[in-house]
Design an enzyme around this catalytic site. Structure first.
Site, PDB file in Angstrom:
ATOM      1  N   ARG A 120       4.101   2.305  -2.500  1.00 62.42           N
ATOM      2  CA  ARG A 120       4.297   2.766  -3.872  1.00 62.42           C
ATOM      3  C   ARG A 120       4.535   1.548  -4.751  1.00 62.42           C
ATOM      4  O   ARG A 120       5.285   0.640  -4.392  1.00 62.42           O
ATOM      5  CB  ARG A 120       5.486   3.733  -3.973  1.00 62.42           C
ATOM      6  CG  ARG A 120       5.212   5.120  -3.406  1.00 62.42           C
ATOM      7  CD  ARG A 120       4.189   5.873  -4.238  1.00 62.42           C
ATOM      8  NE  ARG A 120       3.927   7.207  -3.752  1.00 62.42           N
ATOM      9  CZ  ARG A 120       2.937   7.540  -2.922  1.00 62.42           C
ATOM     10  NH1 ARG A 120       2.131   6.588  -2.457  1.00 62.42           N
ATOM     11  NH2 ARG A 120       2.756   8.793  -2.558  1.00 62.42           N
ATOM     12  N   THR A 164       0.837  -1.199   0.000  1.00 61.90           N
ATOM     13  CA  THR A 164       0.000   0.000   0.000  1.00 61.90           C
ATOM     14  C   THR A 164       0.871   1.247   0.000  1.00 61.90           C
ATOM     15  O   THR A 164       0.394   2.337   0.323  1.00 61.90           O
ATOM     16  CB  THR A 164      -0.924   0.010   1.233  1.00 61.90           C
ATOM     17  OG1 THR A 164      -0.139  -0.107   2.421  1.00 61.90           O
ATOM     18  CG2 THR A 164      -1.937  -1.123   1.172  1.00 61.90           C
ATOM     19  N   ASP A 197      -2.681  -2.236  -3.448  1.00 63.21           N
ATOM     20  CA  ASP A 197      -3.463  -1.015  -3.649  1.00 63.21           C
ATOM     21  C   ASP A 197      -2.718  -0.013  -4.513  1.00 63.21           C
ATOM     22  O   ASP A 197      -3.269   1.021  -4.876  1.00 63.21           O
ATOM     23  CB  ASP A 197      -3.790  -0.388  -2.285  1.00 63.21           C
ATOM     24  CG  ASP A 197      -4.685   0.843  -2.404  1.00 63.21           C
ATOM     25  OD1 ASP A 197      -5.703   0.764  -3.110  1.00 63.21           O
ATOM     26  OD2 ASP A 197      -4.356   1.883  -1.803  1.00 63.21           O
ATOM     27  N   HIS A 233      -5.711   2.110  -5.810  1.00 63.32           N
ATOM     28  CA  HIS A 233      -5.032   3.182  -5.073  1.00 63.32           C
ATOM     29  C   HIS A 233      -6.030   3.999  -4.244  1.00 63.32           C
ATOM     30  O   HIS A 233      -6.174   5.208  -4.426  1.00 63.32           O
ATOM     31  CB  HIS A 233      -4.269   4.107  -6.027  1.00 63.32           C
ATOM     32  CG  HIS A 233      -3.196   4.907  -5.326  1.00 63.32           C
ATOM     33  ND1 HIS A 233      -2.065   5.345  -5.980  1.00 63.32           N
ATOM     34  CD2 HIS A 233      -3.077   5.350  -4.048  1.00 63.32           C
ATOM     35  CE1 HIS A 233      -1.304   6.024  -5.131  1.00 63.32           C
ATOM     36  NE2 HIS A 233      -1.911   6.045  -3.953  1.00 63.32           N
ATOM     37  N   SER A 292      -6.169   6.304   0.892  1.00 63.17           N
ATOM     38  CA  SER A 292      -6.577   7.504   1.629  1.00 63.17           C
ATOM     39  C   SER A 292      -8.010   7.913   1.317  1.00 63.17           C
ATOM     40  O   SER A 292      -8.447   8.996   1.716  1.00 63.17           O
ATOM     41  CB  SER A 292      -5.637   8.670   1.284  1.00 63.17           C
ATOM     42  OG  SER A 292      -5.738   9.010  -0.096  1.00 63.17           O
ATOM     43  N   GLU A 313       0.821   3.157 -12.631  1.00 59.34           N
ATOM     44  CA  GLU A 313      -0.640   3.261 -12.589  1.00 59.34           C
ATOM     45  C   GLU A 313      -1.114   4.561 -13.264  1.00 59.34           C
ATOM     46  O   GLU A 313      -0.407   5.564 -13.218  1.00 59.34           O
ATOM     47  CB  GLU A 313      -1.144   3.188 -11.139  1.00 59.34           C
ATOM     48  CG  GLU A 313      -0.555   4.236 -10.203  1.00 59.34           C
ATOM     49  CD  GLU A 313      -0.962   4.025  -8.751  1.00 59.34           C
ATOM     50  OE1 GLU A 313      -1.506   4.977  -8.166  1.00 59.34           O
ATOM     51  OE2 GLU A 313      -0.741   2.932  -8.194  1.00 59.34           O
TER      52      GLU A 313
END
Length: 325
Positions: free
Chosen positions: A241, A239, A265, A288, A291, A270
């Site tokens: 990079r 989760t 994630d 991703h 957050s 990406e």
């Protein structure tokens, strides 16, 4: 004397409460369609602006920064990571850079545990079975996954998010191993086993969680040789990079069965992720969204605005100043 508000370019469509405050305090150039701007378009859109409020993925590399108009004095990124901003190039042009640390720890640690549980318990396969109408009922051997409770969790990068991940894992009675640039004090370590050499930690990982920042040293750190040091049947969670993982090596290990599963994630390159992931059932993949809570995204935006207001409105150094290394 003039009451002209500083003009700020918002490169993305930010949460409504964030844009409301942005437009109240600045002459905001918004992007309501959330169009992705390439470097040339970004430089053009910032004409007459004193600052840019950007986000992860915006191409604020050396070439783009060199093309920015002379009016730009600050780049405030709506993110903790700032690898998309060439801080050294900005410093050469005396452009201040800020980020948004400390506000997405819990949300990202929650997603890390979701990835861990989803990968261990074959959540993707179960959901797909239901949604494609292939579930015919319970059977004794159906979708048997990996037990989480009592297993060993290795954490690469024991910063705020790594520590929050460890706290959540302790609720599952997991034994915590970690590797970090420096050992934590006992009150933060909380009994976790420290490994000065991260490679020495790998044989002790039933689960490996990547929580390290993206640097030249961590680029593709999870490669074939290191994956081979993990116990057979281990599970990798990322989760942090995407670039910390060598996609080809991870996919090969998932195909061979050396790794039982992976929960991801974040991805290198990406949103154009490695096509090999799509063919694997033993992956739990998220877009991703670490957050992605209302509370956290607002907090990120407000932190970016705190930095902009400090520098542009009060002439102070931004609270979250990023310094060129």
């Amino acid at each position: 004397m003039t009451n002209r508000k500083p003009r700020v370019l918002a490169t993305r469509h930010f949460p409504p409460d964030v844009e409301t405050r942005l437009t109240a305090n600045f002459d905001a150039v918004l992007n309501p369609e959330d169009r992705l701007l390439d470097g040339q378009a970004l430089a053009g859109a910032s004409e007459g602006c004193e600052a840019i409020m950007c986000a992860a993925g915006d191409p604020l590399n050396a070439e783009t920064i060199a093309a920015l108009p002379a009016s730009v004095r600050m780049i405030a990124t709506f993110s903790v990571g700032y690898e998309h901003v060439d801080v050294a190039a900005a410093a050469k042009r005396k452009i201040v850079v800020s980020n948004t640390p400390d506000v997405l720890t819990d949300a990202t640690a929650d997603i890390a545990m979701l990835c861990l549980l989803g990968a261990a318990r074959r959540a993707h396969e179960g959901a797909a079975m239901l949604r494609t109408h292939h579930w015919v009922g319970w059977t004794p051997t159906q979708l048997m996954g990996v037990q989480v409770t009592g297993k060993r969790l290795g954490i690469l990068g024991m910063g705020r998010i790594g520590q929050a991940m460890a706290d959540r894992a302790r609720a599952f009675r997991m034994t915590i191993h970690y590797s970090n640039r420096s050992r934590l004090p006992p009150d933060l370590e909380k009994g976790a086993v420290f490994h000065a050499d991260p490679e020495a930690m790998l044989p002790h990982c039933d689960f490996l969680s990547i929580n390290a920042p993206m640097t030249a040293e961590t680029r593709k750190w999870v490669n074939a040789e290191r994956i081979a040091r993990l116990p057979r049947g281990a599970i990798v969670i990322n989760t942090a990079r995407g670039g910390v993982v060598d996609d080809d090596a991870l996919i090969a290990a998932l195909r061979s069965g050396h790794l039982a599963s992976a929960g991801l994630d974040v991805f290198d390159g990406e949103p154009r992720i490695h096509q090999g992931y799509y063919a694997l059932e033993n992956t739990f993949l998220l877009p991703h969204m670490g957050s992605a809570t209302v509370e956290t995204r607002n907090a990120m935006g407000f932190k970016a605005l705190d930095n902009l207001e400090a520098y542009l409105l009060r002439g102070q150094s931004p609270p979250d100043l990023v310094r060129a290394s």
